[in-house]
Design an enzyme around this catalytic site. Sequence first.
Site, PDB file in Angstrom:
ATOM      1  N   LYS A  85       0.844  -1.197   0.000  1.00  0.00           N
ATOM      2  CA  LYS A  85       0.000   0.000   0.000  1.00  0.00           C
ATOM      3  C   LYS A  85       0.883   1.253   0.000  1.00  0.00           C
ATOM      4  CE  LYS A  85      -3.407   2.938   0.866  1.00  0.00           C
ATOM      5  NZ  LYS A  85      -4.286   3.355  -0.251  1.00  0.00           N
ATOM      6  N   SER A  86       0.505   2.247  -0.788  1.00  0.00           N
ATOM      7  CA  SER A  86       1.253   3.506  -0.786  1.00  0.00           C
ATOM      8  C   SER A  86       1.355   4.021   0.645  1.00  0.00           C
ATOM      9  CB  SER A  86       0.545   4.558  -1.636  1.00  0.00           C
ATOM     10  OG  SER A  86       0.650   4.258  -3.000  1.00  0.00           O
ATOM     11  N   ASN A 137     -13.379   5.039  -5.254  1.00  0.00           N
ATOM     12  CA  ASN A 137     -12.819   5.079  -3.905  1.00  0.00           C
ATOM     13  C   ASN A 137     -12.241   6.446  -3.598  1.00  0.00           C
ATOM     14  OD1 ASN A 137      -9.636   5.165  -3.490  1.00  0.00           O
ATOM     15  ND2 ASN A 137     -10.032   4.156  -5.463  1.00  0.00           N
ATOM     16  N   ASN A 160       4.667   6.962  -6.007  1.00  0.00           N
ATOM     17  CA  ASN A 160       3.312   7.332  -6.447  1.00  0.00           C
ATOM     18  C   ASN A 160       3.231   8.834  -6.702  1.00  0.00           C
ATOM     19  OD1 ASN A 160       0.592   7.663  -6.811  1.00  0.00           O
ATOM     20  ND2 ASN A 160      -0.009   6.397  -5.071  1.00  0.00           N
ATOM     21  N   CYS A 177      -1.711  10.206  -6.440  1.00  0.00           N
ATOM     22  CA  CYS A 177      -2.791   9.946  -5.481  1.00  0.00           C
ATOM     23  C   CYS A 177      -3.833  11.059  -5.568  1.00  0.00           C
ATOM     24  CB  CYS A 177      -2.246   9.863  -4.064  1.00  0.00           C
ATOM     25  SG  CYS A 177      -3.588   9.690  -2.874  1.00  0.00           S
ATOM     26  N   LYS A 231       4.273   5.738 -10.391  1.00  0.00           N
ATOM     27  CA  LYS A 231       2.861   5.436 -10.657  1.00  0.00           C
ATOM     28  C   LYS A 231       2.214   6.683 -11.225  1.00  0.00           C
ATOM     29  CE  LYS A 231      -1.087   2.982  -9.914  1.00  0.00           C
ATOM     30  NZ  LYS A 231      -1.392   2.366  -8.624  1.00  0.00           N
ATOM     31  N   SER A 267      -6.204   5.322 -10.740  1.00  0.00           N
ATOM     32  CA  SER A 267      -7.628   5.505 -11.031  1.00  0.00           C
ATOM     33  C   SER A 267      -7.855   6.823 -11.783  1.00  0.00           C
ATOM     34  CB  SER A 267      -8.426   5.500  -9.732  1.00  0.00           C
ATOM     35  OG  SER A 267      -7.915   6.464  -8.848  1.00  0.00           O
ATOM     36  N   GLY A 291     -11.775  -0.352 -12.744  1.00  0.00           N
ATOM     37  CA  GLY A 291     -12.611  -1.398 -13.325  1.00  0.00           C
ATOM     38  C   GLY A 291     -12.927  -1.129 -14.785  1.00  0.00           C
ATOM     39  N   GLY A 311      -6.516  -4.364  -9.763  1.00  0.00           N
ATOM     40  CA  GLY A 311      -7.018  -3.599  -8.625  1.00  0.00           C
ATOM     41  C   GLY A 311      -8.439  -3.969  -8.270  1.00  0.00           C
TER      42      GLY A 311
HETATM   43  C1  DHB Z   1      -5.135   6.386  -2.469  1.00  0.00           C
HETATM   44  C2  DHB Z   1      -5.673   6.297  -3.736  1.00  0.00           C
HETATM   45  C3  DHB Z   1      -4.832   6.286  -4.809  1.00  0.00           C
HETATM   46  O1  DHB Z   1      -5.302   6.191  -6.076  1.00  0.00           O
HETATM   47  C4  DHB Z   1      -3.463   6.354  -4.623  1.00  0.00           C
HETATM   48  O2  DHB Z   1      -2.663   6.334  -5.665  1.00  0.00           O
HETATM   49  C5  DHB Z   1      -2.929   6.412  -3.349  1.00  0.00           C
HETATM   50  C6  DHB Z   1      -3.778   6.434  -2.268  1.00  0.00           C
HETATM   51  C7  DHB Z   1      -6.031   6.413  -1.309  1.00  0.00           C
HETATM   52  O3  DHB Z   1      -7.076   7.055  -1.404  1.00  0.00           O
HETATM   53  O4  DHB Z   1      -5.675   5.818  -0.265  1.00  0.00           O
END
Ligand code: DHB
Length: 310
Positions: free
Chosen positions: A45-46, A69, A126, A129, A163, A194, A221, A270
Amino acid sequence: MSLLSTSLLGTQFTNPLLNASGVWCRDKVELDALNASQAGSFVTKSCTLEPRTGNPEPRYFSTPMGSINSMGLPNEGYQYYLDYASQHDYSHKPLFLSLAGLSVADNLKMIEAISKANLPAVVELNLSCPNVPGKPQIAYDFDAMQTMLEAVTQQYDKPFGVKMPPYFDFAHFDAAAKILNSFPQVAFLTCINSIGNALVIDTESESVVIKPKNGFGGIGGDYVLPTALANVNAFYQRCPDKRIIGCGGVKTGEQVFQHILAGATLVQVGTELHEEGPGVFARLLTEVTALLERKGYKSIEEARGKLRTL
Ligand code: DHB
């Protein structure tokens, strides 16, 4: 060499599949499940300098066409993932560490600790985000992206990846590729994160479906497959000295194959991993193997980037 094996940064991968960072990778239990799955590698996880609980729930919602999300970077803090990485058996499978510092200085602190640890883990930085209120995506601000990459490449001497968010205009593909190509240390690009700041509406309740940011969030998706393939192929063409990791809209082996045709070396999963759990990897491998065999391929690398135009 087997049908599905491939390599990246001098490391062998038994197959091209892994999770998309954020899905099934927040803690040791989830990471161990990926390690035990049929995925060829996996990514954490980032993470940020300090642990974060993330945005208020509900913050993830599935629809028949994908997901939305706005998690807000819930994570255990970089030291947790560094400890995990220091205990990992790399001869079993490669591991990527995803970093999403909230500032240049935060990324430099994390990079310094990773440097010192001198592990075989590969960094995926990343730059995309979309879900931290008040923090714009770095990769949508080309000056900020340049500054971040200058700082990180000065501090770190190993190859790493970034990313990337989706872009939607040839001028942006060109501008982003020009910056990325000026950093030979950036060895791979993961395309795409996303599609940020979309809005899903529930008709009956006349409401948004996630709580943070008044319902705005990143979608994945089926919604994103063509955008993901376009970004993989756009950067595959523009960055001939880099590798591309495809991410976006992979639900069957056919979509794994499409990412590879577009130019991907590895392929992340994902939304469908979130839906199906780590068993998804075995199914995708069966499906992509059948497809490659039907088409007479002897290795997945033969198909990479072989997309035809009309
Ligand atoms: C989150 C969502 C992302 O697309 C990302 O690259 C890093 C974190 C998040 O909302 O946690």
